[in-house]
Motif scaffolding. Structure first.
Motif, PDB file in Angstrom:
ATOM      1  N   GLU A  84     -16.722 -49.892  41.277  1.00 17.98           N
ATOM      2  CA  GLU A  84     -15.827 -49.818  42.427  1.00 17.98           C
ATOM      3  C   GLU A  84     -15.922 -51.136  43.171  1.00 17.98           C
ATOM      4  O   GLU A  84     -17.005 -51.696  43.318  1.00 17.98           O
ATOM      5  N   ILE A 127     -11.118 -48.650  41.611  1.00 21.37           N
ATOM      6  CA  ILE A 127     -12.066 -47.796  40.904  1.00 21.37           C
ATOM      7  C   ILE A 127     -11.713 -47.838  39.418  1.00 21.37           C
ATOM      8  O   ILE A 127     -10.588 -47.509  39.034  1.00 21.37           O
ATOM      9  N   ARG A 138     -13.142 -46.439  35.793  1.00 20.12           N
ATOM     10  CA  ARG A 138     -14.064 -45.577  35.052  1.00 20.12           C
ATOM     11  C   ARG A 138     -13.475 -45.332  33.665  1.00 20.12           C
ATOM     12  O   ARG A 138     -12.467 -44.638  33.535  1.00 20.12           O
ATOM     13  N   GLY A 139     -14.099 -45.928  32.660  1.00 19.60           N
ATOM     14  CA  GLY A 139     -13.551 -45.775  31.311  1.00 19.60           C
ATOM     15  C   GLY A 139     -12.125 -46.287  31.281  1.00 19.60           C
ATOM     16  O   GLY A 139     -11.840 -47.378  31.775  1.00 19.60           O
ATOM     17  N   ASP A 174     -17.692 -50.176  34.446  1.00 21.09           N
ATOM     18  CA  ASP A 174     -17.330 -49.054  35.309  1.00 21.09           C
ATOM     19  C   ASP A 174     -17.836 -49.404  36.699  1.00 21.09           C
ATOM     20  O   ASP A 174     -19.044 -49.579  36.900  1.00 21.09           O
ATOM     21  N   LYS A 217     -21.591 -50.889  41.077  1.00 19.36           N
ATOM     22  CA  LYS A 217     -21.548 -50.653  39.633  1.00 19.36           C
ATOM     23  C   LYS A 217     -21.898 -49.192  39.359  1.00 19.36           C
ATOM     24  O   LYS A 217     -22.843 -48.654  39.921  1.00 19.36           O
ATOM     25  N   LEU A 218     -21.150 -48.568  38.466  1.00 19.62           N
ATOM     26  CA  LEU A 218     -21.316 -47.146  38.192  1.00 19.62           C
ATOM     27  C   LEU A 218     -22.110 -46.937  36.914  1.00 19.62           C
ATOM     28  O   LEU A 218     -22.037 -47.748  35.995  1.00 19.62           O
TER      29      LEU A 218
END
Length: 274
Positions: free
Chosen positions: A116, A220, A222-223, A114, A273-274
């Motif tokens: 950006e 981006i 995310r999952g 996950d 990194k998220l």
């Protein structure tokens, strides 16, 4: 009072009772308007107290550079095509140095899950792309990657598309567009592709890319949701729920594409990194 006036007074009383806007019908009290903030907007934009909180441009908070601007330390690719010049990663092919197989400059600083990514690019022709959550295919060739790709091409035919490089396709392993420019697509088992929403007109969105100039790609992930933004414009969204092919983590890389001689430049490679 004379008796003959009593019926007239009764009729008047009934008329007053039903007349709109008189004291017998209680009127709602008007509330004072909210105090105006800056620019005449209702106060409370700052601090989240208003209906329309103030927004500011996105920034680089939390992003770190993964290219030092001087060397290819931390990167791995075919030295015939990749070099550093003027603070930029440069990939270039010539009539003497021809690409016969799509290959990549791979970031070896880790994997992305996950995250950006913000990176600026400029190209002089042909095609390139940013590979993410990808895996290597040494059996196919050195520096060959398979996985998600934010596509770009000089003619703008594929620019903005969300692709699966060497991934799922009707014929097995091959190249397929997961989400076309201007669309949000859900990919489910099958694989089957469902149009969820329209972002914009695909033909008009071709013009978002600054041909011969610098552009920014902002990815981006995310999952299962993969968003690709170019120059501040959302280009494509893929929601990958294909249990057989969806990938949660993998490598990051820049593509060197087969075709006529061309030059691709990357700079300001920033990862969060998220």
């Amino acid at each position: 009072m004379p008796r003959h006036l009593l019926p007239l007074l009764g009729a008047l009383a009934i008329t007053v009772w039903w007349a709109p806007g008189v004291a017998t019908q209680q009127q709602p009290q008007q509330q004072p308007p909210p105090a105006a903030g800056r620019g005449g907007a209702p106060a409370g934009g700052r601090g989240g107290g208003g209906l329309f909180p103030a927004t500011v441009p996105d920034d680089m908070a939390g992003f770190v550079p993964i290219f030092d601007g001087k060397t290819l330390t931390g990167w791995d690719g075919d030295p015939r095509f990749w070099r550093v010049e003027n603070g930029e990663i440069v990939g270039e092919t010539t009539p003497e140095k021809v690409v016969t197989l799509n290959n990549f400059l791979i970031w070896r600083g880790g994997t992305v899950k996950d995250f950006e990514l913000k990176v600026e690019f400029r190209m002089s022709g042909t095609n390139s792309g940013i590979q993410y959550r990808s895996t290597e295919l040494p059996a196919v060739g050195k520096w060959v990657l398979k996985g998600y790709q934010a596509d770009m091409d000089f003619t703008e035919g594929f620019v903005g598309n969300g692709h699966d490089e060497r991934g799922r396709s009707p014929a097995g392993e091959g190249h397929v567009v997961l989400s076309r420019r201007g669309q949000m697509t859900r990919i489910v088992d099958g694989p089957a592709y469902k149009a969820v929403a329209t972002i914009g007109d695909s033909t008009l969105l071709r013009g978002v890319m600054n041909v011969n100039g610098w552009n920014q790609y902002h990815i981006i992930a995310r999952g299962p949701v993969l968003m690709q933004i170019m120059n501040g414009q959302l280009m494509a969204v893929a929601i990958d729920e294909d249990s057989k092919h969806a990938v949660a983590e993998g490598l990051l890389g820049f593509q060197m594409h087969v075709g006529p001689p061309f030059k691709i430049q990357y700079r300001n490679v920033m990862l969060r990194k998220l």
